[in-house]
Structure formats: C-alpha cells, structure tokens
Design an enzyme around this catalytic site. Sequence first.
Site, PDB file in Angstrom:
ATOM      1  N   GLY A  36       0.840  -1.207   0.000  1.00 31.53           N
ATOM      2  CA  GLY A  36       0.000   0.000   0.000  1.00 31.53           C
ATOM      3  C   GLY A  36       0.874   1.256   0.000  1.00 31.53           C
ATOM      4  O   GLY A  36       0.669   2.182  -0.791  1.00 31.53           O
ATOM      5  N   HIS A  37       1.890   1.273   0.898  1.00 28.97           N
ATOM      6  CA  HIS A  37       2.800   2.431   0.924  1.00 28.97           C
ATOM      7  C   HIS A  37       3.536   2.565  -0.410  1.00 28.97           C
ATOM      8  O   HIS A  37       3.730   3.660  -0.924  1.00 28.97           O
ATOM      9  CB  HIS A  37       3.871   2.262   2.012  1.00 28.97           C
ATOM     10  CG  HIS A  37       3.331   2.224   3.404  1.00 28.97           C
ATOM     11  ND1 HIS A  37       3.333   1.081   4.166  1.00 28.97           N
ATOM     12  CD2 HIS A  37       2.793   3.189   4.171  1.00 28.97           C
ATOM     13  CE1 HIS A  37       2.820   1.342   5.350  1.00 28.97           C
ATOM     14  NE2 HIS A  37       2.486   2.619   5.380  1.00 28.97           N
ATOM     15  N   GLY A 147      -3.012   7.621   1.481  1.00 26.56           N
ATOM     16  CA  GLY A 147      -3.880   6.533   1.046  1.00 26.56           C
ATOM     17  C   GLY A 147      -5.342   6.792   1.392  1.00 26.56           C
ATOM     18  O   GLY A 147      -5.646   7.349   2.448  1.00 26.56           O
ATOM     19  N   GLN A 148      -6.219   6.331   0.518  1.00 24.73           N
ATOM     20  CA  GLN A 148      -7.660   6.436   0.795  1.00 24.73           C
ATOM     21  C   GLN A 148      -8.067   5.523   1.956  1.00 24.73           C
ATOM     22  O   GLN A 148      -9.081   5.734   2.611  1.00 24.73           O
ATOM     23  CB  GLN A 148      -8.462   6.055  -0.454  1.00 24.73           C
ATOM     24  CG  GLN A 148      -9.956   6.298  -0.245  1.00 24.73           C
ATOM     25  CD  GLN A 148     -10.818   5.743  -1.349  1.00 24.73           C
ATOM     26  OE1 GLN A 148     -10.476   5.895  -2.513  1.00 24.73           O
ATOM     27  NE2 GLN A 148     -11.919   5.115  -0.985  1.00 24.73           N
ATOM     28  N   GLN A 153      -8.311  10.431   7.905  1.00 25.19           N
ATOM     29  CA  GLN A 153      -7.016  11.134   7.925  1.00 25.19           C
ATOM     30  C   GLN A 153      -6.843  12.006   6.684  1.00 25.19           C
ATOM     31  O   GLN A 153      -6.483  13.180   6.775  1.00 25.19           O
ATOM     32  CB  GLN A 153      -5.885  10.111   8.029  1.00 25.19           C
ATOM     33  CG  GLN A 153      -4.507  10.702   7.831  1.00 25.19           C
ATOM     34  CD  GLN A 153      -3.397   9.739   8.159  1.00 25.19           C
ATOM     35  OE1 GLN A 153      -3.075   9.533   9.313  1.00 25.19           O
ATOM     36  NE2 GLN A 153      -2.779   9.146   7.155  1.00 25.19           N
ATOM     37  N   VAL A 176      -5.138  -0.268  -1.686  1.00 25.39           N
ATOM     38  CA  VAL A 176      -4.648  -1.495  -2.332  1.00 25.39           C
ATOM     39  C   VAL A 176      -5.268  -2.679  -1.586  1.00 25.39           C
ATOM     40  O   VAL A 176      -5.274  -2.711  -0.349  1.00 25.39           O
ATOM     41  CB  VAL A 176      -3.102  -1.574  -2.276  1.00 25.39           C
ATOM     42  CG1 VAL A 176      -2.604  -2.848  -2.941  1.00 25.39           C
ATOM     43  CG2 VAL A 176      -2.496  -0.352  -2.953  1.00 25.39           C
ATOM     44  N   SER A 186      -0.928  -2.959   7.816  1.00 24.62           N
ATOM     45  CA  SER A 186       0.163  -3.631   8.549  1.00 24.62           C
ATOM     46  C   SER A 186      -0.422  -4.516   9.659  1.00 24.62           C
ATOM     47  O   SER A 186       0.255  -5.400  10.170  1.00 24.62           O
ATOM     48  CB  SER A 186       1.161  -2.615   9.094  1.00 24.62           C
ATOM     49  OG  SER A 186       0.566  -1.375   9.262  1.00 24.62           O
TER      50      SER A 186
HETATM   51  O1  PAF Z   1      -0.740   7.357   7.920  1.00 25.75           O
HETATM   52  C1  PAF Z   1       0.312   7.379   8.614  1.00 25.75           C
HETATM   53  O2  PAF Z   1       1.190   6.530   8.502  1.00 25.75           O
HETATM   54  C2  PAF Z   1       0.487   8.489   9.645  1.00 25.75           C
HETATM   55  O3  PAF Z   1      -0.705   8.801  10.272  1.00 25.75           O
HETATM   56  C3  PAF Z   1       1.162   9.750   9.081  1.00 25.75           C
HETATM   57  C4  PAF Z   1       0.309  10.421   8.036  1.00 25.75           C
HETATM   58  C5  PAF Z   1       2.508   9.376   8.486  1.00 25.75           C
HETATM   59  C6  PAF Z   1       1.412  10.760  10.209  1.00 25.75           C
HETATM   60  O4  PAF Z   1       2.219  10.227  11.198  1.00 25.75           O
END
Ligand code: PAF
Length: 281
Positions: A36-37, A147-148, A153, A176, A186
Amino acid sequence: MQVVKTVSDVREAVAIARDGGERIGCVPTMGALHAGHMSLVEDCRERSDFVVLTIFVNPTQFSPTEDLSKYPRPLEDDLAKCREADVDLVFTPEVPMLYPQGFETYVELQHIPNRLEGAHRPTHFRGVATIVTKLFNIVQPDVACFGQKDYQQQTLIRRMVRDLDMPVEIVVCPTVRERDGLALSSRNVYLSESERRSALSLYASLQLAQERIQSGETDLHAIRTAMHDLMASREYVSPDYVSLADPNTLDELDTPVPHMVALVAARVGKTRLIDNLVIEL
Ligand code: PAF
C-alpha cells in the site's frame, strides 16, 4: 538514495533538488512499509522528480493506552524497499528532533476529528495534523500522497491544507486490496487464517451498501443496519461503527447524495480494522 536524520539535512537536499528545477514529492509514513505504501511512492514518482519518504513513528498520535513501543520498526527492510522504489531521500528523525524539550504547539481541527476514528482515539488526529504540518514545513513538497484507506485522515489533511493555505497538492491514492478484497494493512499479519476469512465481511458490508444505494434504495438507516448485521454475523467480528457520510465533512447522511462514502471499523479477534468505499450515484 540519501538517508538523513536532521531537519537541516532534509532542507539542504531539497534545496539542491529545487534549484535544479525539480518538483518535490513527499510520502509521509510511520514505516513498516507494505505494498500500500509502495503504491503511494509509485504515484508520487509519477507526479514529481524528487521523492522524499519520511519514516517517523509519531508519538503524539498514540494515546497512553496504545503501545507506542510495540509499533514495528523494521528500518533496514523499509530502506531496501525505498531503494528498490527509487526514492531519492528518506527522512528518519528521532523523537527529540521533531519534539524538542518544551514543545507546546499543536494543530487542531474543530469538526472532522470528533467522530469515527476520533471518537475511539480522542487525541489521535491532533497528533496527525501536527506532525503532517511539521513534515510539510520541513520538506516543503509540491505534492504529497496519502492513502484512501485512512479516509478520515486524508479528509482532515485536505481540510487543513485548504484552511491554512498550505502550498501543497494533496493526492489521495486508491486503497490497495488483496485479490479477495481485504484492504492491505500492517495489522493484517495479526489475523489468524479463520479471522482473516471473517475480516472479508468489512469489504462485503461496504459492497452491500454500494449495491443497495446504486440500485435506488434510499433508507440509509436500514442499509447501516444491514452492514452492521453482515459483519456481526461472522465469527470473531465485533463492529465498532458503520457510517454513510458526506465525503468531505464526514457528517452522517439521511438520504443518498451523488457522491458519498461508506466507512466501517470492526474488531476481528483482537485486531481492529477499518475500511471504506466511495459510492457514486
Ligand atoms: O498514515 C500514517 O502513517 C500516519 O498517520 C502519518 C500520516 C505518516 C502521520 O504520522
């Protein structure tokens, strides 16, 4: 690929890239990188020339009951993935670099954080808004990818960037999923095989909402109940919330609108999972 730990090293590397006419992209993460990342990195690569990925397990977004020290930190694996994905700069600060002694300034939104995830984690989004603001101030990216999957967030970050006139384009990348529909997270590694099968009910409940709304049903209360019951009918699953909301404010809707979002959260065994689906009419 450069790996740096200080704000001044980031600023120096970014200044050189910018002087060379490069567009700066940023992917903020807490590490433990998964596919996903890496899809965010890929998207960011296409939209910029110099990709900065930040790895920082941000203490201010954890509550005292959440175990910050247990959060996975597989730094060498993460750096290998970044190298493979052609990341230009990885920023891995320690806590005192970003929260020095005496730190007392936070960024807080009024409305979006009070519901859904925020209702379960009251100080979480203040921590997210604060660290994302700091990372934007440090990296000064032209574009940043989120990410969606973490729908609330990204809603909050888009609102904050508009409200505070931050000069950065926010790109929201699709969730994803595994082949069977489970959203990558994770936390999926904590699921047993049978819990994992039951966890598919989160996506199934979102699809149920989509099908019923797109086929003309207007009773959102009945649809929320059906989503809840579908999840609750599976072994190990206890739903936390079911929401059919406005995609920008996350206010609950009474009737369907052309662009809306379905969101769910549930505990599957001991693991808390979230998922969402944007529904268009
Ligand atoms: O989505 C994340 O991994 C965290 O919330 C972020 C946006 C990196 C902020 O620490």
